[in-house]
Design an enzyme around this catalytic site. Structure first.
Site, PDB file in Angstrom:
ATOM      1  N   HIS A 231      -1.329  -6.353  -1.208  1.00  0.00           N
ATOM      2  CA  HIS A 231      -1.643  -5.291  -0.240  1.00  0.00           C
ATOM      3  C   HIS A 231      -1.977  -5.816   1.143  1.00  0.00           C
ATOM      4  CE1 HIS A 231      -1.997  -2.011  -3.300  1.00  0.00           C
ATOM      5  NE2 HIS A 231      -2.321  -3.024  -4.073  1.00  0.00           N
TER       6      HIS A 231
ATOM      7  N   LYS B  15      -9.749   5.859   9.343  1.00  0.00           N
ATOM      8  CA  LYS B  15      -9.397   4.732   8.473  1.00  0.00           C
ATOM      9  C   LYS B  15     -10.513   3.710   8.616  1.00  0.00           C
ATOM     10  CE  LYS B  15      -5.539   4.352  10.924  1.00  0.00           C
ATOM     11  NZ  LYS B  15      -4.343   4.084  10.137  1.00  0.00           N
ATOM     12  N   ARG B  16     -10.514   2.662   7.771  1.00  0.00           N
ATOM     13  CA  ARG B  16     -11.507   1.623   7.956  1.00  0.00           C
ATOM     14  C   ARG B  16     -11.420   1.057   9.377  1.00  0.00           C
ATOM     15  NH1 ARG B  16     -14.373  -0.066   3.337  1.00  0.00           N
ATOM     16  NH2 ARG B  16     -15.352  -1.480   4.831  1.00  0.00           N
TER      17      ARG B  16
ATOM     18  N   LYS C 204      -6.269  -2.636  13.136  1.00  0.00           N
ATOM     19  CA  LYS C 204      -5.921  -1.205  13.166  1.00  0.00           C
ATOM     20  C   LYS C 204      -6.056  -0.620  14.574  1.00  0.00           C
ATOM     21  CE  LYS C 204      -7.371  -0.504   8.329  1.00  0.00           C
ATOM     22  NZ  LYS C 204      -6.168  -0.016   7.623  1.00  0.00           N
TER      23      LYS C 204
ATOM     24  N   THR D  41      -1.548   4.711   4.138  1.00  0.00           N
ATOM     25  CA  THR D  41      -1.282   5.893   3.315  1.00  0.00           C
ATOM     26  C   THR D  41      -1.843   7.143   3.991  1.00  0.00           C
ATOM     27  OG1 THR D  41      -3.239   5.254   2.050  1.00  0.00           O
ATOM     28  CG2 THR D  41      -1.111   4.789   1.056  1.00  0.00           C
TER      29      THR D  41
ATOM     30  N   LYS E  10      -0.538  11.266   4.455  1.00  0.00           N
ATOM     31  CA  LYS E  10      -1.328  12.496   4.269  1.00  0.00           C
ATOM     32  C   LYS E  10      -1.223  13.374   5.509  1.00  0.00           C
ATOM     33  CE  LYS E  10      -4.319   9.656   1.480  1.00  0.00           C
ATOM     34  NZ  LYS E  10      -5.473   8.748   1.516  1.00  0.00           N
TER      35      LYS E  10
HETATM   36  C1  26Q Z   1     -11.878  -8.960  -1.721  1.00  0.00           C
HETATM   37  C2  26Q Z   1     -12.776  -9.953  -2.064  1.00  0.00           C
HETATM   38  C3  26Q Z   1     -14.143  -9.758  -1.960  1.00  0.00           C
HETATM   39  C4  26Q Z   1     -14.609  -8.528  -1.525  1.00  0.00           C
HETATM   40  C5  26Q Z   1     -13.721  -7.542  -1.179  1.00  0.00           C
HETATM   41  C6  26Q Z   1     -12.342  -7.749  -1.268  1.00  0.00           C
HETATM   42  C7  26Q Z   1     -11.390  -6.685  -0.896  1.00  0.00           C
HETATM   43  C8  26Q Z   1     -11.647  -5.374  -1.216  1.00  0.00           C
HETATM   44  C9  26Q Z   1     -10.779  -4.362  -0.854  1.00  0.00           C
HETATM   45  C10 26Q Z   1     -10.229  -6.966  -0.212  1.00  0.00           C
HETATM   46  C11 26Q Z   1      -9.357  -5.966   0.152  1.00  0.00           C
HETATM   47  C12 26Q Z   1      -9.623  -4.652  -0.164  1.00  0.00           C
HETATM   48  C13 26Q Z   1      -8.765  -3.529   0.200  1.00  0.00           C
HETATM   49  C14 26Q Z   1      -7.602  -3.647   0.810  1.00  0.00           C
HETATM   50  C15 26Q Z   1      -6.818  -2.470   1.197  1.00  0.00           C
HETATM   51  O1  26Q Z   1      -7.270  -1.344   1.094  1.00  0.00           O
HETATM   52  N1  26Q Z   1      -5.586  -2.672   1.641  1.00  0.00           N
HETATM   53  C16 26Q Z   1      -4.751  -1.557   2.021  1.00  0.00           C
HETATM   54  O2  26Q Z   1      -4.007  -1.171   0.885  1.00  0.00           O
HETATM   55  C17 26Q Z   1      -3.284   0.021   1.126  1.00  0.00           C
HETATM   56  C18 26Q Z   1      -2.613   0.431  -0.157  1.00  0.00           C
HETATM   57  O3  26Q Z   1      -1.542  -0.417  -0.441  1.00  0.00           O
HETATM   58  C19 26Q Z   1      -2.298  -0.180   2.261  1.00  0.00           C
HETATM   59  O4  26Q Z   1      -1.705   1.062   2.547  1.00  0.00           O
HETATM   60  C20 26Q Z   1      -2.987  -0.709   3.505  1.00  0.00           C
HETATM   61  O5  26Q Z   1      -2.037  -1.039   4.496  1.00  0.00           O
HETATM   62  C21 26Q Z   1      -3.816  -1.938   3.161  1.00  0.00           C
HETATM   63  O6  26Q Z   1      -4.566  -2.366   4.273  1.00  0.00           O
END
Ligand code: 26Q
Length: 839
Positions: free
Chosen positions: A376, A567-568, A573, A675, A679
């Site tokens: 991702h 978004k985050r 972004k 995503t 929406k």
């Molecule tokens: C990893 C290690 C330790 C703590 C946290 C994490 C961690 C947690 C969540 C790393 C990444 C995430 C989330 C990533 C994320 O949401 N990525 C998004 O995924 C979406 C679905 O595929 C995409 O549409 C987005 O582009 C992408 O940024």
């Protein structure tokens, strides 16, 4: 043991022996009264909305429960192949509305509670979001489960039942403040505890080599500190089809022997307190949406999920098939949601080798035919790495297995490219150095039969960049699966007005076949339809304006263009680019450059990771600019700006229907998919965006004339590296120069000197990876085109309808069908409807 099987041979009477529960509003009303007064024991003096909510939830849960059992039974009977979606995050949001929609009893439930003078919308507000995820990746998992249930695919979600979900965001003096989200405080009617399927997960200790009775050598993991994993099942109903799938969430509990054996026998209090340690594993979701590296508790969470889930799958296998694993890989597969659960690859090896005493080749044959990995992110800094030393301490047996996987893998690389030692070092699962690290993405690639990205561009860039060496070795493993969203939640549920208008002209097949929306195309030319479309959007904008007023205290006028970025908060972004545009508009107003002005209401929302200082500073800037703009009498209704606190699934359900313009403005090549963009599109917003992630496919689907494109391409972004000169760009662009002057003069931080220095420096840095200044001009121009287009309200309505009509591809029904036909290869299984068996 509390969960001994019954000694009697008579089974407990099963549900199939009861008549199924009625679905009329009268049936629901009778059950509602019973649950309210008997199950919950409340009476007419109960004023809280929580109990009517709980009573209705129980009414629906009863109906879900019977379908759930039928589905399980159908899967069991057919001995079907199953997929297991493993994810550290499931961002489910609220369940009540979803259950009503998917059971097909929205009107009946509304009428049922109305009999008692209760407003359904009001009591629905009592439900807390299940916020067990950060953002896109977690919400994607939730949309996937919804689509799998609707497609009647035997897919189980496996995750963690965090006690605390994503933090609640407050804004104090413009700053983000985090508060814990104790979402289970009032109980959760949507979960079913299954202590009978508890598992034991090991940590620490050491490994031993021994020979069995036949003289065959094995390894065992001893001296461990164990944690219990207790499953809680959450039902995932399909859309009006009798299928209810399962999301199984693990909660950590201390073992009983933990207390007095492992700790000083005399020190009772300390040993009881030590129970806490074990239970902490499922305490809290890590609130970072890019990796926070090296946190021991996070690694424990990952292993806890992987080990408990795989033991659960093997337990069921052995129950149904005995210890014959020959067809295991034909009947099971595992989808890894990013690298987070990737330790499952080594853990399945461990269980097959050490617990089932299989030899390496057979075990690896099973693992490498069952694991599939979804990536991702393209940001190299977000790739997960774990210090080898931590692994050795926490999961010594897993580290041994990873070393063995790596040794065998590297010898394959050496055979393919003899003498290429640089390549060996590049591709090794172990990164050497002062502090050697395990590269989880490489482990995932080596152990999986499928590796996919989440949008076309993203998948292409993975093959050319991050995973290039691996693509050369195994091109056939790589594939793309463009993300989607479920139209049940993101249109049918959240936008009743637009749904009804659509239904009135093309019927409601789109709820299960989103391509049907293309049939809206002829209505673009229908003036009466456009007028109704405009009324719908206006009513949705009014609902959003009410939210903005109550949560931000800002007045959004309905005639203005609602320009939204939620978004985050992340530098890539580029919320910063958005706010620079706002400052530019403010500057134009102050200079009197307002001929043919399009009034705008700019809404920005999102959470910053608590440790991400720059992201938090950007939130503060948005709030300070909003404060300045909104209180300036010269500005008036021409421009409003608001930062919406605590952006979450439930807020998006109000935001996307009420938006005109969708901001998807990441630096090209950085957003894997996005995503939220989908929406917004489905709800009739027009996109302003870069050629990044799924934006590219959105633009292709809707047509280039119906999308406001700007910015460098991913290729141009990489070419700019090394000769980017933002200061020259600022110098040459009068608009950007004035924006920077306003920022640098302290106009937005008059009593907070220096507050935005880091932001200014970042924009001016030749090393700014996000190229904010580079895209400023083309962004401003695209915004101007959007503003002009909006002045032609009828023309804008055409754009809006065209976007909805072209959104069919972005359903997770399509995404799941692709995962299924190309990765999982599951047959759909149709359970008996509860009523069917009565005939
Ligand atoms: C990893 C290690 C330790 C703590 C946290 C994490 C961690 C947690 C969540 C790393 C990444 C995430 C989330 C990533 C994320 O949401 N990525 C998004 O995924 C979406 C679905 O595929 C995409 O549409 C987005 O582009 C992408 O940024």
């Amino acid at each position: 043991m509390i969960f001994e099987p019954l000694a009697t041979s008579q089974p407990v009477p099963e549900l199939t022996e009861f008549p199924s529960l009625g679905m009329t509003s009268h049936d629901l009303a009778v059950d509602f009264r019973r649950h309210f007064s008997i199950t919950l024991g409340r009476d007419r003096f109960c004023m809280s909305r929580h109990y009517p909510y709980s009573a209705l939830a129980l009414v629906l849960r009863d109906r879900v429960m019977e379908r759930w059992k039928h589905t399980r039974e159908a899967y069991q009977q057919s001995d079907c192949r199953r997929a297991h979606y493993m994810s550290l995050e499931f961002l489910m949001g609220r369940a009540l509305g979803n259950a009503m929609l998917n059971l097909g009893v929205e009107d009946e439930a509304t009428a049922a509670v109305a009999e008692y003078g209760i407003d359904l919308e009001e009591i629905a507000e009592a439900e807390h979001d299940a916020g067990l995820g950060n953002g896109g990746l977690g919400r994607l998992a939730a949309c996937f489960l919804d689509s799998c249930a609707t497609l009647q695919l035997p897919v189980i979600g496996y995750g963690i039942r965090y006690e605390y979900g994503m933090f609640r965001q407050k804004i104090e003096n413009g700053h983000q403040v985090e508060e814990p989200d104790h979402w289970l405080r009032n109980g959760n009617p949507w979960e079913l505890e299954r202590p009978e399927f508890m598992q034991r997960v090991k940590f620490g200790g050491r490994t031993e080599y021994y020979q069995d009775d036949h003289g065959v050598g094995h390894h065992r993991w001893v001296g461990t500190q164990d944690v219990l994993a207790v499953p809680y099942d959450v039902p995932v109903p399909g859309y009006k089809n009798g299928t209810v799938n399962t999301l199984r969430l693990w909660s950590a509990a201390a073992t009983d022997e933990f207390d007095l054996d492992e700790f000083n026998a005399g020190d009772y209090s300390e040993s009881v307190a030590a129970k806490n340690d074990a239970e902490h594993i499922s305490m809290v979701l890590y609130p970072n949406d890019s990796s926070e590296n090296g946190k021991e508790l996070r690694l424990k969470q990952q292993y806890f999920l992987a080990s408990a889930s795989l033991q659960d799958v093997l337990r069921r296998w052995i129950r149904d098939h005995g210890k014959d694993f020959r067809t295991f890989a034909d009947k099971n597969c595992f989808q890894l949601n990013d690298t987070h659960p990737t330790i499952a690859i080594a853990e399945l090896m461990r269980q097959l080798l050490d617990e089932q005493r299989m030899d390496w080749d057979r075990a690896w044959g099973i693992v490498s035919r069952t694991m599939a990995y979804t990536n991702h992110t393209l940001l190299p800094e977000a790739l997960e790495r774990w210090p080898v030393r931590m692994f050795a301490r926490l999961l010594p047996r897993l580290l041994e297995i990873i070393y063995e996987i790596n040794a065998r893998f590297l010898s394959e690389v050496a055979r393919r490219w003899p003498g290429d030692t640089e390549r060996l070092a590049r591709m090794s699962i172990i990164e050497e150095g002062d502090e050697p690290q395990v590269r989880m993405a490489y482990l995932a690639i080596v152990g999986s039969y499928s590796i996919n990205g989440v949008a076309e561009l993203h998948s292409t860039l993975l093959k050319q960049g991050l995973f290039r060496d691996f693509y050369e070795l195994w091109p056939q493993k790589f594939n793309n699966k463009t993300n989607g969203v479920t139209q049940r939640r993101w249109l049918a549920w959240c936008n009743g007005r637009q749904s009804e208008l659509i239904n009135s002209v093309i019927g409601d097949e789109w709820v299960v076949d989103l391509d049907q929306l293309a049939r809206l195309l002829p209505f673009v030319e229908d003036a009466a339809f456009r007028a109704r479309w405009r009324e719908v959007k206006r009513a949705n904008k009014a609902r959003l304006a009410t939210l903005v007023k109550s949560d931000c205290g800002v007045d959004f006028g309905l005639d203005a263009m609602f320009d939204v970025q939620v978004k985050r908060i992340h530098e890539y972004k580029r919320q910063l680019l958005n706010i620079l545009h706002v400052i530019h508009l403010y500057d134009r107003i102050k200079r009197g450059d307002t001929d043919n002005w399009t009034p705008r209401c700019v809404l920005i929302g999102g959470k910053a990771a608590p440790g991400y200082a720059m992201a938090k500073r950007i939130i503060k800037l948005v709030n300070n600019v909003a404060q300045m703009v909104n209180s300036d009498d010269d500005v008036g209704h021409l421009l409003k700006v608001a930062f919406l606190p605590n952006y979450r699934v439930t807020a998006m359900e109000i935001i996307c229907p009420g938006s005109d313009l969708s901001e998807q403005i990441s630096t090209a090549g950085k957003e894997a998919s996005g995503t939220g963009n989908m929406k917004f599109m489905m709800n009739g917003a027009v996109t302003i965006g870069t050629l990044d992630g799924a934006n590219i496919e959105i633009r292709e689907a809707v047509g280039e004339d119906n999308f406001f494109l700007f910015g460098l391409t991913a290729d141009q972004v990489s070419e700019l590296r090394g000769h980017y000169d933002p200061n020259a760009i600022i110098e040459q662009d009068g608009d950007l120069r004035r924006v920077m002057q306003l920022l640098e003069s302290g106009h937005f931080n008059q009593f907070e000197p220096g507050l935005f220095d880091d932001i200014i420096q970042a924009i001016r840095s030749p090393h700014d990876p996000w190229l904010v200044a580079a895209d400023f001009r083309s962004y401003i121009d695209a915004q101007q085109r959007a503003a002009e287009a909006y002045r032609d309200q009828d023309g804008w309505t055409r754009l809006s309808i065209l976007n909805v009509a072209a959104s069919g591809r972005f359903s997770t029904d399509r995404t799941m069908a692709e995962y299924n036909s190309e990765i999982w290869r599951l047959a759909s299984v149709i359970p008996l409807e509860p009523s069917d068996e009565l005939v």
